[in-house]
Design a protein around this motif. Structure first.
Motif, PDB file in Angstrom:
ATOM      1  N   UNK A  56       0.841  -1.183   0.000  1.00 52.65           N
ATOM      2  CA  UNK A  56       0.000   0.000   0.000  1.00 52.65           C
ATOM      3  C   UNK A  56       0.887   1.247   0.000  1.00 52.65           C
ATOM      4  N   UNK A  57       0.643   2.123  -0.955  1.00 51.03           N
ATOM      5  CA  UNK A  57       1.428   3.349  -1.058  1.00 51.03           C
ATOM      6  C   UNK A  57       2.501   3.318  -2.115  1.00 51.03           C
ATOM      7  N   UNK A  58       2.833   2.131  -2.630  1.00 50.65           N
ATOM      8  CA  UNK A  58       3.901   2.002  -3.632  1.00 50.65           C
ATOM      9  C   UNK A  58       3.306   1.813  -5.023  1.00 50.65           C
ATOM     10  N   UNK A  59       3.440   2.800  -5.905  1.00 46.52           N
ATOM     11  CA  UNK A  59       2.915   2.648  -7.268  1.00 46.52           C
ATOM     12  C   UNK A  59       3.745   1.673  -8.095  1.00 46.52           C
ATOM     13  N   UNK A  60       3.143   1.154  -9.149  1.00 42.83           N
ATOM     14  CA  UNK A  60       3.803   0.269 -10.106  1.00 42.83           C
ATOM     15  C   UNK A  60       3.976   1.063 -11.399  1.00 42.83           C
ATOM     16  N   UNK A  80      -2.146  -2.336 -21.255  1.00 48.66           N
ATOM     17  CA  UNK A  80      -2.215  -2.908 -19.901  1.00 48.66           C
ATOM     18  C   UNK A  80      -1.180  -2.303 -18.967  1.00 48.66           C
ATOM     19  N   UNK A  81      -0.022  -1.931 -19.490  1.00 41.75           N
ATOM     20  CA  UNK A  81       0.985  -1.285 -18.634  1.00 41.75           C
ATOM     21  C   UNK A  81       0.481   0.063 -18.131  1.00 41.75           C
ATOM     22  N   UNK A  82      -0.132   0.818 -19.016  1.00 40.34           N
ATOM     23  CA  UNK A  82      -0.676   2.110 -18.615  1.00 40.34           C
ATOM     24  C   UNK A  82      -1.825   1.950 -17.631  1.00 40.34           C
ATOM     25  N   UNK A 100      -3.689   2.694 -12.222  1.00 38.57           N
ATOM     26  CA  UNK A 100      -4.443   2.096 -11.107  1.00 38.57           C
ATOM     27  C   UNK A 100      -3.688   2.250  -9.791  1.00 38.57           C
ATOM     28  N   UNK A 101      -2.362   2.207  -9.848  1.00 41.51           N
ATOM     29  CA  UNK A 101      -1.555   2.197  -8.620  1.00 41.51           C
ATOM     30  C   UNK A 101      -0.852   3.521  -8.332  1.00 41.51           C
ATOM     31  N   UNK A 102      -0.978   4.504  -9.223  1.00 43.14           N
ATOM     32  CA  UNK A 102      -0.199   5.735  -9.051  1.00 43.14           C
ATOM     33  C   UNK A 102      -0.581   6.470  -7.771  1.00 43.14           C
ATOM     34  N   UNK A 144      -2.613   2.614  -4.583  1.00 36.07           N
ATOM     35  CA  UNK A 144      -3.505   1.457  -4.455  1.00 36.07           C
ATOM     36  C   UNK A 144      -2.702   0.166  -4.540  1.00 36.07           C
ATOM     37  N   UNK A 145      -2.981  -0.773  -3.633  1.00 38.09           N
ATOM     38  CA  UNK A 145      -2.239  -2.035  -3.596  1.00 38.09           C
ATOM     39  C   UNK A 145      -2.970  -3.127  -4.361  1.00 38.09           C
ATOM     40  N   UNK A 146      -2.229  -3.823  -5.228  1.00 41.53           N
ATOM     41  CA  UNK A 146      -2.749  -4.952  -5.991  1.00 41.53           C
ATOM     42  C   UNK A 146      -2.605  -6.231  -5.172  1.00 41.53           C
ATOM     43  N   UNK A 147      -3.473  -7.211  -5.432  1.00 40.85           N
ATOM     44  CA  UNK A 147      -3.380  -8.502  -4.771  1.00 40.85           C
ATOM     45  C   UNK A 147      -3.288  -9.616  -5.799  1.00 40.85           C
ATOM     46  N   UNK A 148      -2.739 -10.746  -5.378  1.00 42.17           N
ATOM     47  CA  UNK A 148      -2.635 -11.903  -6.261  1.00 42.17           C
ATOM     48  C   UNK A 148      -4.040 -12.386  -6.616  1.00 42.17           C
TER      49      UNK A 148
END
Length: 423
Positions: free
Chosen positions: A220-224, A333-335, A340-342, A345-349
């Motif tokens: 949480x807090x780290x963008x991709x 998809x990269x964009x 989504x994470x900028x 927001x944290x992604x989950x498996x």
């Protein structure tokens, strides 16, 4: 060593012509047979190969796999092992199925318990989906829909070419291909009515989409970033993200889709990896105006995947109504993942991300009945002599997709679902 994607690689397993599941594919899914529990598999030709049997036999030793990882009811634990481990498993499976490798080919006892005819097994939901996001990333689709409701001069909203527009959807109602569902009910309001009414949806529609699944989490807090996105994306499925157009028209202001979208979304059962699709990456459209720095990317990130949609009325033959392509996307998809994470927001498996309806530049490539029939003004003829403006009770909608290059075909199989009458 021959690489997994090498077009010269051949398998000792007999492959039918126009086979989606070539040795260059090696997708992952979950199946069950007879009274046995769910377990993981790959597909080769028209066969399902039980990965738990290979692991028990020791053919997958040394790859960093926990004991029993392929006896789980979803792929989530396997995906969470990381891209390097998952890639090594795919590479090893390619080697085992390669025509010159006798390890599995000549082990008759193991083949007898590891291989299943695809027609004799039940495919299950491949992943547990904690969260679902649906994007709106096809310019042609956005233009078509905007034109219907606002005219061509105001078809695209002011933000559309600046951000990959999306919304958070319902994960619990994402189901696997073959699951029938009932026509949704809800509130609708006719243009000439003073008040809304309640009842079954009258304008049921399919939406032709692809979806990708993440196999890695970010704190949480780290963008991709766009350059990091590939390491997070495990693979892709075909997605039919059903839509109740009349319910949506009444409810979507001010907060967007709700009951019009959360009643069912269907996915194909085999997850085709990002690695398998790498040879089919192509350049996307020139983006104008120039995107902000966090949305810029360095490499081709669109996918040349041919898509088709068919409608099969109850007791009748299927009619193809759309032929589109995944490359017809404005935002890639990269964009999407970077945006989504900028904000942290944290992604989950297992999280799933729909591309949004995929519509090409020709009418035959539109990805929904709303567009194909142009709000019902151009009925689509069926082979049985009937017509469709939208989807009727008893109809089965079938979507298929594959990529093809240098004599190699990498496909997804199909996602199909039958519409039952409203309860």
């Amino acid at each position: 060593m021959i690489k997994a994607n090498d077009p010269n690689r051949k398998s000792w397993v007999g492959l039918p012509s126009d086979c989606d599941f070539s040795i260059q594919n090696i997708p992952f899914g979950i199946f069950k047979s007879n009274n046995d529990g769910p377990r993981a598999a790959t597909a080769i030709g028209n066969k399902v190969l039980d990965l738990s049997a290979l692991q028990e036999e020791g053919l997958l030793d040394g790859l960093g796999l926990p004991t029993g990882v392929f006896t789980k009811s979803t792929l989530n634990e396997f995906m969470g092992l990381g891209k390097a481990v998952c890639r090594s498993v795919r590479d090893r499976l390619s080697d085992l199925l390669e025509e010159g490798n006798a390890e599995l080919r000549d082990n008759e006892a193991l083949k007898a318990r590891a291989f299943y005819d695809m027609r004799e097994v039940e495919m299950l939901m491949p992943v547990n989906v904690p969260n679902y996001t649906d994007f709106y990333s096809s310019e042609q689709h956005a233009f078509n829909v905007g034109t219907m409701f606002r005219g061509p001069e105001n078809a695209l909203m002011p933000n559309w070419k600046h951000i990959p527009v999306g919304y958070h959807g319902r994960a619990s109602s994402i189901v696997v291909s073959g699951t029938p569902f009932h026509r949704p009910k809800g509130q609708t309001k006719a243009d000439d009515a003073e008040a809304p009414s309640f009842g079954p949806c009258r304008l049921l529609d399919f939406e032709l989409e692809m979806a990708y699944i993440t196999g890695k989490e970010n704190p949480l807090g780290d963008p991709v970033s766009t350059n990091e996105a590939d390491d997070y994306i495990f693979g892709f499925v075909i997605l039919n993200d059903w839509s109740a157009r009349d319910i949506q028209k009444w409810e979507y202001v001010p907060l967007g889709p709700f009951l019009a979208k959360n009643f069912a979304s269907h996915v194909s059962p085999w997850v085709v990896t990002m690695d398998a699709l790498e040879p089919f990456m192509v350049d996307g459209p020139e983006q104008d105006p120039e995107v902000l720095p966090y949305l810029k990317y360095d490499e081709a990130t669109h996918f040349d995947v041919k898509l088709e949609v068919g409608i099969q009325p109850d007791g009748s033959d299927e009619t193809t109504v759309s032929n589109s392509n995944f490359k017809h996307m404005y935002w890639n998809v990269r964009q999407q993942l970077a945006h989504h994470t900028v904000n942290g927001c944290n992604m989950q498996v297992g999280d799933m991300y729909g591309s949004g309806t995929i519509s090409g530049p020709e009418e035959s490539a539109y990805g929904s009945m709303l567009e194909l029939s142009w709000r019902g003004t151009k009925p689509i003829p069926m082979k049985d002599g009937s017509e469709r403006k939208f989807i009727q009770d008893g109809d089965t909608v079938i979507m298929r997709g594959h990529a093809e290059k240098n004599g190699v075909r990498v496909g997804f199989g199909e996602v199909k679902a039958k519409v039952l009458p409203a309860k």
